[in-house]
Scaffold this motif. Structure first.
Motif, PDB file in Angstrom:
ATOM      1  N   HIS A  71       0.814  -1.220   0.000  1.00 54.05           N
ATOM      2  CA  HIS A  71       0.000   0.000   0.000  1.00 54.05           C
ATOM      3  C   HIS A  71       0.848   1.271   0.000  1.00 54.05           C
ATOM      4  O   HIS A  71       0.413   2.296  -0.520  1.00 54.05           O
ATOM      5  N   PHE A  72       2.047   1.232   0.586  1.00 52.42           N
ATOM      6  CA  PHE A  72       2.822   2.451   0.784  1.00 52.42           C
ATOM      7  C   PHE A  72       4.160   2.366   0.034  1.00 52.42           C
ATOM      8  O   PHE A  72       5.016   1.540   0.361  1.00 52.42           O
ATOM      9  N   ASN A  73       4.319   3.235  -0.932  1.00 50.68           N
ATOM     10  CA  ASN A  73       5.512   3.274  -1.777  1.00 50.68           C
ATOM     11  C   ASN A  73       6.487   4.290  -1.185  1.00 50.68           C
ATOM     12  O   ASN A  73       6.432   5.477  -1.491  1.00 50.68           O
ATOM     13  N   LEU A  74       7.391   3.818  -0.357  1.00 55.14           N
ATOM     14  CA  LEU A  74       8.249   4.710   0.432  1.00 55.14           C
ATOM     15  C   LEU A  74       9.661   4.779  -0.145  1.00 55.14           C
ATOM     16  O   LEU A  74      10.161   3.803  -0.721  1.00 55.14           O
ATOM     17  N   PRO A  75      10.366   5.903   0.031  1.00 55.21           N
ATOM     18  CA  PRO A  75      11.667   6.111  -0.609  1.00 55.21           C
ATOM     19  C   PRO A  75      12.839   5.568   0.209  1.00 55.21           C
ATOM     20  O   PRO A  75      12.753   5.420   1.430  1.00 55.21           O
ATOM     21  N   ASN A  76      13.949   5.308  -0.469  1.00 54.36           N
ATOM     22  CA  ASN A  76      15.233   4.987   0.177  1.00 54.36           C
ATOM     23  C   ASN A  76      15.106   3.881   1.224  1.00 54.36           C
ATOM     24  O   ASN A  76      15.698   3.955   2.311  1.00 54.36           O
ATOM     25  N   GLU A  77      14.321   2.858   0.890  1.00 52.55           N
ATOM     26  CA  GLU A  77      14.177   1.735   1.820  1.00 52.55           C
ATOM     27  C   GLU A  77      15.458   0.900   1.833  1.00 52.55           C
ATOM     28  O   GLU A  77      16.046   0.615   0.791  1.00 52.55           O
ATOM     29  N   SER A  78      15.859   0.506   3.025  1.00 54.39           N
ATOM     30  CA  SER A  78      17.068  -0.295   3.160  1.00 54.39           C
ATOM     31  C   SER A  78      16.812  -1.721   2.673  1.00 54.39           C
ATOM     32  O   SER A  78      15.736  -2.286   2.890  1.00 54.39           O
ATOM     33  N   ARG A  79      17.808  -2.282   2.032  1.00 54.93           N
ATOM     34  CA  ARG A  79      17.700  -3.667   1.578  1.00 54.93           C
ATOM     35  C   ARG A  79      18.155  -4.667   2.626  1.00 54.93           C
ATOM     36  O   ARG A  79      17.901  -5.864   2.490  1.00 54.93           O
TER      37      ARG A  79
END
Length: 783
Positions: free
Chosen positions: A429-437
């Motif tokens: 639902h939430f397309n968030l930036p700079n997510e850690s892998r």
């Protein structure tokens, strides 16, 4: 019209232009032109779906009472601001929110008249949908489910009715319909000829009137599944295209203010696209950019999560956008970008947790009221949630309750709560930036960061208990953004709260680990949730509260960190205070009322004002100031080093200067002075210094008030300690008539240059002096 998107080189573009193709100019990307060749093909746009926000009335009152007609409430200008607001499937079974006959309502309608077991006869619903390019609209189709009788209106005009009485009614409050068990399906199919006289470009109003069939009906139900606008349809020789069902459109923050994330759901595995452009008029612009989405199967059966990022956004602009799946085009949405002027605001909320009360419909209604207040009163640049958006991580009905229509225009930054963490539905639902892998990972997602104007926001997934991973991620985020003014950390599990979770073992462990990490990395503010209580700490140095000055409403140039825990924004659950004497707590509150915190940020201040969401009264406010007083200090020192003398300046300019200097010193002595106070004091002192004026030199001839004594000419009687007035040489012009008029000073005449009597007196004096000189010379010669 169908918009085909092709990426071509400049040579191919020239060939297209030479061939007479219609090309809409848009910014180029990586040396390629994005070309939209317009064709007159059929196209559909779904403007109503399960996620549509409705205003509704279920309190046994007739909205047409006192109006000119019984359908006045269906018209455009009708005021429905006091009606309830919700999106979903509306209904009740014997007064409860429960499934019946294969249908499951998500929003509970009040079934019975207050204090009775008698069914309310009529319910009223209103929403709006947007039409662009009305001249190309050829039909409207739609599907709804109802129990019992129903009537549908567009802009006040009836377009569909099922089981409604044919006789004239004196009010809207009547029973109608046929008891038929399960809700019925009703389909709309409106031709261009039927709709052309009452539809308009822009907003249109869709209204629904729903009736119980009798006083003792066991259930009530309303669901408007879809309403679709069909453009440029052919004569029927081409096969019909099934429109795609789109829903759950939500904007999320981008990595910075030049980008914006977006998510929507569609019931097709084929990835869609987003079309967007700066707003220009009331219709969707001909020139726009297109970005493809990625599609992945979602937790919501039959639907796919489409996600994209809008980039190259210009500051201080309003954009329009629409999402496209095949020939289905959504309605037009809009959003505004940050002005990037060093000043912005965001709304901080805690634990909406739709479904936590046991009544998801009630929770959603209360949440919608809070969101409505946020958008209409606070008007922030984005919304920040401290987590627990839903009560059950995989419950899509609860997500429908959380995903307010406003989120298609108001960007969100969400946090993974313990009730979100066990399902991928959150990340879908939430397309968030700079997510850690590889840091802070659980099934729902991971740590992420974004920059908004002058602030770095670092949102860590506290469901992952590795403090080392979180520390490493925070360090990476800071290293990537070294020039921000403020650093804010967000996570769900409050470590400095005062309610039921305050002494949980996992909370104590986090409390022992995280504060020193935040202190070492120079974090300014930490925002949290989880404990369903409001708590604001003192400024914390590591784990030690600074209580030396008591409870303050602001601090300036503090070296500590402020921790704030938000109460529930939906009221779905509250916890009693369990630690009333917590040494770190400067302010705590459990009034069992919904709250929202409005946070205003500038380059030099970070102000948090918390309101009760039911009446907008202030619960608490606190400001952190960061100031630089060096410029004012230098100016004061420079001023004092000049050793200025009041005798050298006019009284008025000297007094202004003295006032500014005194104020500047006072501001410097005030350790809580804000940057604006320092700047104002600097500007005032600088202006006063520049405004110092030397007194005008006075001409004795022009100043009858100053007597001139013979032999002196200065009026000072040769007193070396008395300052001599300035003297201006007399001009060679003849005296005016006014120069011969006597001037009085205590009855004495004042000597004036050019007076005849004075000239004679002066001649006598010179003659006497000459005689003395002659005598003296004769004596020297011995005559």
């Amino acid at each position: 019209m169908k918009n085909r998107t092709t990426r071509i080189g400049m040579t191919a573009l020239a060939i297209l232009l030479a061939a007479g193709a219609t090309v809409n100019a848009v910014p180029s990307f990586a040396g390629l032109a994005v070309v939209h060749a317009e064709e007159q093909n059929s196209q559909t746009s779904t403007v109503i779906n399960e996620g549509t926000l409705w205003k509704y009335l279920d309190n046994n009152t007739d909205p047409a009472e006192g109006q000119a007609s019984l359908t006045a409430w269906t018209e455009k200008g009708f005021d429905d601001t006091i009606w309830k607001t919700a999106s979903g499937k509306f209904g009740a079974k014997r007064g409860a929110l429960t499934s019946f006959d294969g249908f499951t309502p998500t929003i509970l309608l009040q079934q019975y008249i207050d204090g009775t077991a008698t069914d309310i006869p009529t319910y009223f619903f209103r929403t709006t949908f947007n039409i662009s390019n009305l001249e190309q609209l050829t039909s409207i189709t739609g599907t709804l489910f109802h129990d019992d009788a129903v009537a549908v209106y567009i802009n006040g005009h009836p377009v569909k009715s099922v089981d409604m009485p044919t006789n004239t009614q004196s009010s809207n409050m009547f029973y109608a319909g046929v008891s038929a068990g399960a809700p019925k399906q009703a389909d709309l199919n409106l031709s261009k000829a039927e709709i052309q006289n009452y539809l308009t470009d822009g907003d249109n109003v869709l209204s629904v009137e729903l009736h119980n069939d009798r006083e003792a009906s066991s259930d009530i139900y309303f669901e408007f599944q879809n309403l679709t606008l069909n453009y440029n349809e052919t004569d029927g020789n081409e096969p019909a295209v099934t429109p795609v069902n789109q829903k759950s459109v939500i904007l999320t923050v981008g990595g910075d203010t030049t980008s914006q994330g977006i998510t929507w759901y569609a019931d097709t595995p084929d990835a869609g696209e987003v079309q967007y452009a700066p707003k220009n008029g009331d219709t969707f612009p001909d020139n726009y950019q297109t970005v493809p989405a990625t599609a992945s199967i979602s937790n919501d059966a039959g639907f796919y999560s489409n996600q994209a990022v809008l980039s190259n956004l210009q500051s201080g602009s309003e954009y329009v956008y629409r999402v496209v799946n095949g020939t289905t085009v959504s309605k037009t949405y809009s959003f505004k970008t940050s002005a990037n002027d060093g000043s912005y605001s965001f709304a901080f909320v805690g634990d909406p947790q739709i479904g936590a009360s046991g009544n998801a419909s009630s929770d959603a209604n209360n949440w919608n009221e809070t969101v409505s207040l946020i958008t209409s009163t606070l008007r922030p640049d984005f919304l920040l949630s401290a987590g627990d958006q839903v009560n059950t991580a995989s419950n899509e009905s609860q997500y429908v309750g959380y995903l307010n229509d406003a989120f298609a225009s108001l960007p969100s930054a969400t946090t993974i709560g313990n009730h979100d963490s066990s399902s991928a539905a959150y990340n879908e639902h939430f397309n968030l930036p700079n997510e850690s892998r590889n840091k802070g990972i659980t099934k729902a997602g991971s740590d992420y960061w974004f920059v908004y104007e002058n602030t770095l926001f670092i949102d860590i997934n506290s469901n992952n208990r590795s403090a080392a991973e979180h520390k490493a991620f925070i360090e990476e985020a800071i290293a990537a953004n070294p020039n921000v003014k403020w650093k804010t950390v967000v996570f769900h599990h409050s470590i400095y709260s005062t309610a039921s979770h305050v002494n949980d073992g996992d909370i104590i462990n986090r409390r022992n680990e995280l504060p020193q990490i935040f202190d070492d990395l120079d974090i300014d503010v930490v925002l949290m949730g989880h404990d369903h209580v409001y708590t604001r700490t003192y400024m914390m140095n590591g784990s030690t509260p600074d209580t030396s000055r008591g409870v303050q409403s602001s601090v300036t140039n503090s070296t500590g960190i402020l921790y704030l825990t938000a109460n529930s924004a939906s009221g779905s659950k509250y916890y009693d205070i369990k630690a009333p004497n917590a040494e770190y707590s400067a302010k705590m509150d459990q009034s069992y009322r919904r709250t929202v915190t409005d946070i205003d940020v500038t380059d030099t201040s970070y102000t948090m004002t918390t309101y009760y969401a039911d009446d907008m009264s202030v619960l608490d406010t606190f400001t952190i100031n960061k100031t630089d007083s060096s410029a004012l200090k230098n100016l004061v020192n420079e001023t004092e080093s000049k050793k200025l003398n009041s005798n050298d300046y006019t009284e008025e300019s000297w007094n202004t200067f003295q006032t500014a200097l005194t104020n500047a010193k006072s501001v410097l002595e005030n350790e809580n002075a804000s940057q604006s106070e320092l700047d104002d004091a600097y500007n005032a002192l600088k202006s006063a210094m520049d405004g110092l004026k030397a007194p005008e030199k006075k001409d004795p001839e022009q100043n009858p008030e100053t007597p001139v004594k013979p032999g002196n000419g200065s009026g000072s009687d040769n007193d070396s300690n008395t300052k001599k007035p300035a003297f201006t040489p007399v001009s060679d012009t003849k005296p005016s008539a006014t120069d011969t008029k006597p001037a009085s000073d205590s009855g004495k005449k004042t000597v004036r240059t050019g007076d005849t009597a004075n000239a004679a007196s002066a001649g006598l004096v010179m003659l006497a002096a000459g005689s003395v000189i002659v005598v003296y010379i004769r004596k020297r010669k011995g005559i």
